[in-house]
Design a protein around this motif. Sequence first.
Motif, short mmCIF file in Angstrom:
data_model
loop_
_atom_site.label_atom_id
_atom_site.label_comp_id
_atom_site.label_asym_id
_atom_site.label_seq_id
_atom_site.Cartn_x
_atom_site.Cartn_y
_atom_site.Cartn_z
N LYS A 32 0.82 -1.20 0.00
CA LYS A 32 0.00 0.00 0.00
C LYS A 32 0.86 1.26 0.00
CE LYS A 32 -3.00 1.98 3.34
NZ LYS A 32 -3.82 1.70 4.52
N HIS A 33 1.92 1.24 0.78
CA HIS A 33 2.77 2.42 0.92
C HIS A 33 4.02 2.35 0.06
CE1 HIS A 33 0.31 4.03 4.15
NE2 HIS A 33 0.31 2.84 4.69
N ASN A 34 4.09 1.29 -0.76
CA ASN A 34 5.23 1.15 -1.67
C ASN A 34 6.56 1.12 -0.92
OD1 ASN A 34 6.16 0.72 -4.22
ND2 ASN A 34 6.40 2.87 -4.73
N ILE A 35 6.59 0.33 0.13
CA ILE A 35 7.80 0.18 0.94
C ILE A 35 8.46 -1.16 0.58
CG2 ILE A 35 8.71 -0.10 3.28
CD1 ILE A 35 6.20 1.57 4.20
N TYR A 43 15.24 -1.62 8.76
CA TYR A 43 14.90 -0.64 9.79
C TYR A 43 14.00 -1.20 10.89
CZ TYR A 43 17.04 2.94 6.93
OH TYR A 43 17.94 3.68 6.23
N VAL A 44 13.14 -2.15 10.54
CA VAL A 44 12.18 -2.64 11.52
C VAL A 44 12.64 -3.94 12.18
CG1 VAL A 44 9.79 -3.39 11.88
CG2 VAL A 44 10.29 -1.57 10.26
N LEU A 45 13.10 -4.89 11.38
CA LEU A 45 13.43 -6.20 11.93
C LEU A 45 14.91 -6.43 12.14
CD1 LEU A 45 10.99 -8.35 9.73
CD2 LEU A 45 10.55 -7.23 11.91
N GLY A 46 15.73 -5.66 11.45
CA GLY A 46 17.16 -5.89 11.53
C GLY A 46 17.55 -7.18 10.84
N LEU A 47 16.81 -7.49 9.77
CA LEU A 47 17.06 -8.72 9.02
C LEU A 47 17.36 -8.40 7.56
CD1 LEU A 47 14.11 -10.93 10.33
CD2 LEU A 47 16.51 -11.15 10.96
N SER A 48 17.95 -9.37 6.87
CA SER A 48 18.22 -9.21 5.45
C SER A 48 16.91 -9.37 4.68
CB SER A 48 19.21 -10.28 4.97
OG SER A 48 18.59 -11.55 5.01
N GLN A 49 16.92 -8.91 3.44
CA GLN A 49 15.71 -9.02 2.63
C GLN A 49 15.31 -10.48 2.44
OE1 GLN A 49 15.83 -7.12 -1.21
NE2 GLN A 49 13.88 -7.95 -1.82
N GLY A 50 16.30 -11.36 2.32
CA GLY A 50 16.01 -12.78 2.16
C GLY A 50 15.21 -13.33 3.33
N SER A 51 15.62 -12.97 4.53
CA SER A 51 14.93 -13.44 5.73
C SER A 51 13.51 -12.90 5.79
CB SER A 51 15.68 -13.01 6.98
OG SER A 51 16.99 -13.54 6.98
N VAL A 52 13.37 -11.61 5.47
CA VAL A 52 12.05 -10.98 5.49
C VAL A 52 11.13 -11.67 4.50
CG1 VAL A 52 10.77 -8.84 5.04
CG2 VAL A 52 12.96 -8.76 6.21
N SER A 53 11.64 -11.87 3.30
CA SER A 53 10.87 -12.51 2.24
C SER A 53 10.39 -13.89 2.69
CB SER A 53 11.73 -12.63 0.98
OG SER A 53 11.08 -13.40 0.00
N GLU A 54 11.29 -14.64 3.31
CA GLU A 54 10.98 -15.98 3.80
C GLU A 54 9.88 -15.94 4.86
OE1 GLU A 54 11.26 -20.08 4.25
OE2 GLU A 54 12.31 -18.86 2.77
N ILE A 55 10.02 -15.01 5.81
CA ILE A 55 9.06 -14.89 6.91
C ILE A 55 7.68 -14.52 6.40
CG2 ILE A 55 8.42 -13.40 8.85
CD1 ILE A 55 11.38 -13.33 9.61
N LEU A 56 7.64 -13.58 5.46
CA LEU A 56 6.35 -13.11 4.95
C LEU A 56 5.70 -14.13 4.03
CD1 LEU A 56 7.05 -9.32 4.24
CD2 LEU A 56 6.02 -10.38 6.25
N THR A 91 8.65 7.37 4.72
CA THR A 91 9.53 8.54 4.56
C THR A 91 10.96 8.09 4.28
OG1 THR A 91 8.17 9.72 6.16
CG2 THR A 91 10.30 10.68 5.63
N ILE A 92 11.40 7.08 5.03
CA ILE A 92 12.75 6.55 4.84
C ILE A 92 12.89 5.98 3.43
CG2 ILE A 92 14.36 4.72 5.52
CD1 ILE A 92 13.19 5.01 8.38
N GLN A 93 11.89 5.22 3.01
CA GLN A 93 11.91 4.59 1.68
C GLN A 93 12.05 5.64 0.59
OE1 GLN A 93 11.42 1.20 0.53
NE2 GLN A 93 11.65 1.98 -1.52
N VAL A 94 11.26 6.72 0.72
CA VAL A 94 11.31 7.80 -0.26
C VAL A 94 12.69 8.46 -0.25
CG1 VAL A 94 10.43 10.11 -0.78
CG2 VAL A 94 8.83 8.29 -0.17
N ARG A 95 13.21 8.68 0.97
CA ARG A 95 14.49 9.34 1.10
C ARG A 95 15.63 8.49 0.54
NH1 ARG A 95 14.18 11.20 6.69
NH2 ARG A 95 15.34 9.32 7.15
N SER A 96 15.56 7.19 0.78
CA SER A 96 16.65 6.31 0.34
C SER A 96 16.57 6.03 -1.15
CB SER A 96 16.62 4.99 1.11
OG SER A 96 15.48 4.24 0.75
N GLY A 97 15.45 6.43 -1.77
CA GLY A 97 15.32 6.30 -3.21
C GLY A 97 14.98 4.89 -3.62
N PRO A 98 14.74 4.69 -4.91
CA PRO A 98 14.42 3.36 -5.41
C PRO A 98 15.59 2.41 -5.18
CG PRO A 98 14.87 4.86 -7.23
CD PRO A 98 14.83 5.68 -5.96
N SER A 99 15.29 1.19 -4.76
CA SER A 99 16.37 0.24 -4.49
C SER A 99 16.95 -0.25 -5.81
CB SER A 99 15.83 -0.94 -3.68
OG SER A 99 14.87 -1.64 -4.44
#
Length: 101
Positions: A32-35, A43-56, A91-99
């Motif tokens: 929804k927020h394009n994060i 920033y939230v979990l302190g995990l790598s994207q791979g771990s987050v992807s797996e959890i979700l 806000t952080i996502q917008v500031r850090s720009g497109p990955s």
Amino acid sequence: GSSGSSGAGPGAEEEQLDTAEIAFQVKEQLLKHNIGQRVFGHYVLGLSQGSVSEILARPKPWRKLTVKGKEPFIKMKQFLSDEQNVLALRTIQVRSGPSSG
């Protein structure tokens, strides 16, 4: 003699979280927020994207999780409980720009 005393201080009876529901709601918010999951994980979990992807994608049932495994879900629940967290992350996502990469 059955002891009728229940509740030995705060945190004695651990709350059972619905991991599938939490994962679903987090995905909804991120979309929804394009994060990005990378930003959320960092920033939230302190995990790598791979771990987050797996959890979700495949959240394990709460009772099957280790203490370490429960931490991300507790953090995600806290994240969902306050919309300011979501907005801050956006806000952080917008500031850090497109990955890139």
